[in-house]
Write a protein that holds these residues in place. Sequence first.
Motif, PDB file in Angstrom:
ATOM      1  N   LEU A  68      -4.442   6.878  -2.648  1.00  0.00           N
ATOM      2  CA  LEU A  68      -3.965   5.705  -1.919  1.00  0.00           C
ATOM      3  C   LEU A  68      -3.964   4.541  -2.910  1.00  0.00           C
ATOM      4  CD1 LEU A  68      -3.163   4.742   0.990  1.00  0.00           C
ATOM      5  CD2 LEU A  68      -5.471   3.806   1.115  1.00  0.00           C
ATOM      6  N   LYS A  71      -8.164  10.810  -2.108  1.00  0.00           N
ATOM      7  CA  LYS A  71      -8.191  11.261  -0.707  1.00  0.00           C
ATOM      8  C   LYS A  71      -9.617  11.655  -0.335  1.00  0.00           C
ATOM      9  CE  LYS A  71      -3.661  12.223   0.701  1.00  0.00           C
ATOM     10  NZ  LYS A  71      -2.687  12.760  -0.271  1.00  0.00           N
ATOM     11  N   PRO A  88      -3.146   4.071   6.780  1.00  0.00           N
ATOM     12  CA  PRO A  88      -3.931   5.005   5.961  1.00  0.00           C
ATOM     13  C   PRO A  88      -5.384   4.536   5.755  1.00  0.00           C
ATOM     14  CG  PRO A  88      -1.862   4.437   4.843  1.00  0.00           C
ATOM     15  CD  PRO A  88      -1.916   3.632   6.101  1.00  0.00           C
ATOM     16  N   ILE A 137       0.859  -1.182   0.000  1.00  0.00           N
ATOM     17  CA  ILE A 137       0.000   0.000   0.000  1.00  0.00           C
ATOM     18  C   ILE A 137       0.893   1.229   0.000  1.00  0.00           C
ATOM     19  CG2 ILE A 137      -1.761   1.259   1.322  1.00  0.00           C
ATOM     20  CD1 ILE A 137      -2.722  -1.443   2.360  1.00  0.00           C
ATOM     21  N   GLU A 156       1.003   5.621  -0.202  1.00  0.00           N
ATOM     22  CA  GLU A 156       0.251   6.866  -0.115  1.00  0.00           C
ATOM     23  C   GLU A 156       0.906   7.920  -0.977  1.00  0.00           C
ATOM     24  OE1 GLU A 156       0.003   7.472   4.184  1.00  0.00           O
ATOM     25  OE2 GLU A 156      -1.868   8.536   3.797  1.00  0.00           O
TER      26      GLU A 156
END
Lengths: 299, 163
Positions: A77, A181, A93, A71, A73
């Motif tokens: 994401l 986001k 996150p 994953i 960011e």
Amino acid sequence: MFMNTNTRLVSPEFDYLQPKTLAEAFTMLADHGGSAKLLAGGTDLLVQMKMERQQPSHVISLSRVKELAGITEGDVLTIGATTSIRDVSRSGPVIAGYTALQEACNAYSTVSVMLMGTIGGNICNASPAADTAPALLVHDASAVLRSGKATRTVPLRDFFTGPGKTVIQPGEILTAVELPKPAKGTGSAFLKISRVVADISQVCVAVVLVRDGDTITDCRIALGSVGPTPMRMKQAVGALIGKRGTPEAFAAAADIVAKDITPITDVRATEKYRRHVSRIIARDALLTAWQRAAEGAAK
Amino acid sequence: MKKHTVHFTLNGSPREYTVNANELLLNVIREQEKLTGTKYGCGIGECGACTVHVDGKPTLSCLALAVSVDGAEVVTIEGLAKRGELDPLQKSFLDHNAVQCGYCTPGMIMIGRNLLDENPEPTEEEVRTHMRGQLCRCTGYASITKAVMGAGKPAPEFKIPAE
């Protein structure tokens, strides 16, 4: 359903390929074309093969392709396709910004299956009951599809075309899902009804609400197990955006949800039951998401 | 169908097998190694009886191809005891009479061990959530839950239940 099959063995014969890079995987996919299947966690594909519903000539395992896991960011994401459901559920996150997705992952089957199963596998399998699908839909996720030559990004709302069917073309691999986001003032929730927790859902619902004071400025609602694909609820959303977030408004939107879904009666639940509980859990999810949106931080 | 040579360690000892691509890890463990603690239950990922650890993670060996664990460390229920000493969770299962027919027990202990490694003092809810994928058809869940919660603690006193 399983009575005539010996699930102790995988009886179909196939050649097993284990690429280490995405480039190798594309070459293998090009060489073996439509008769090859991609293997991620195996919790769906191997079951299908035991049932002889899938009999690929080649199985291409993606488990050693490092670029597909993890994953990251950035502006969005990015969740790699072979990231396990367990890793998604425990990602900082995800916990901080995508509550509906985290709740969907925690509601997903059992711990062993969460550890083996992947987010990419869950959506490529395209079950109308896939737990992560409604959550990804309300978080406005996109699927990143790559072939040897090109990359395209497909909004998840355009990704599912029927039970077990997606827009993925021969030669393409889902490499990641991307989540924008969350807007300021976002709250989200996921609720699932199933016979026992580990079971496949009878109905599940995910909601994202964005609030400014008492006003709903944006909203997305999606349900699973109520139609041929995970379904987004446009009418109900239309009835909420710009309105005040009151229990009455949420109940009215939940009534529209119960009307707009197209559930069937099957081994897990009847159509009538699905409509009934859809209304209730849609309302509850809206109320929960609304409250979370008030708690300040983008969730 | 091509044969594959796979290497992995099984309960700490390095092994080499020649397997067909469609051979399951479960069947290598049970049939080639005759380690029959790991059980075949449903075959479709719903019962947990075939749970083993692959690189420390609980894995359903009936849904894992043997070729896919090449290079991994595989531990079965037979590998939990160290130098003839049972794992504290195995002892706790004995102390709490958490075994009836015994078929689900190896899977229960493998997933329970994973929970305790992450969280040495789980609550009842945490135990039940973590172990929701393990079916016990004798329905001995109450004792099993107590056994996991009580692992590493002194054995409970045996009391005859009040009428």
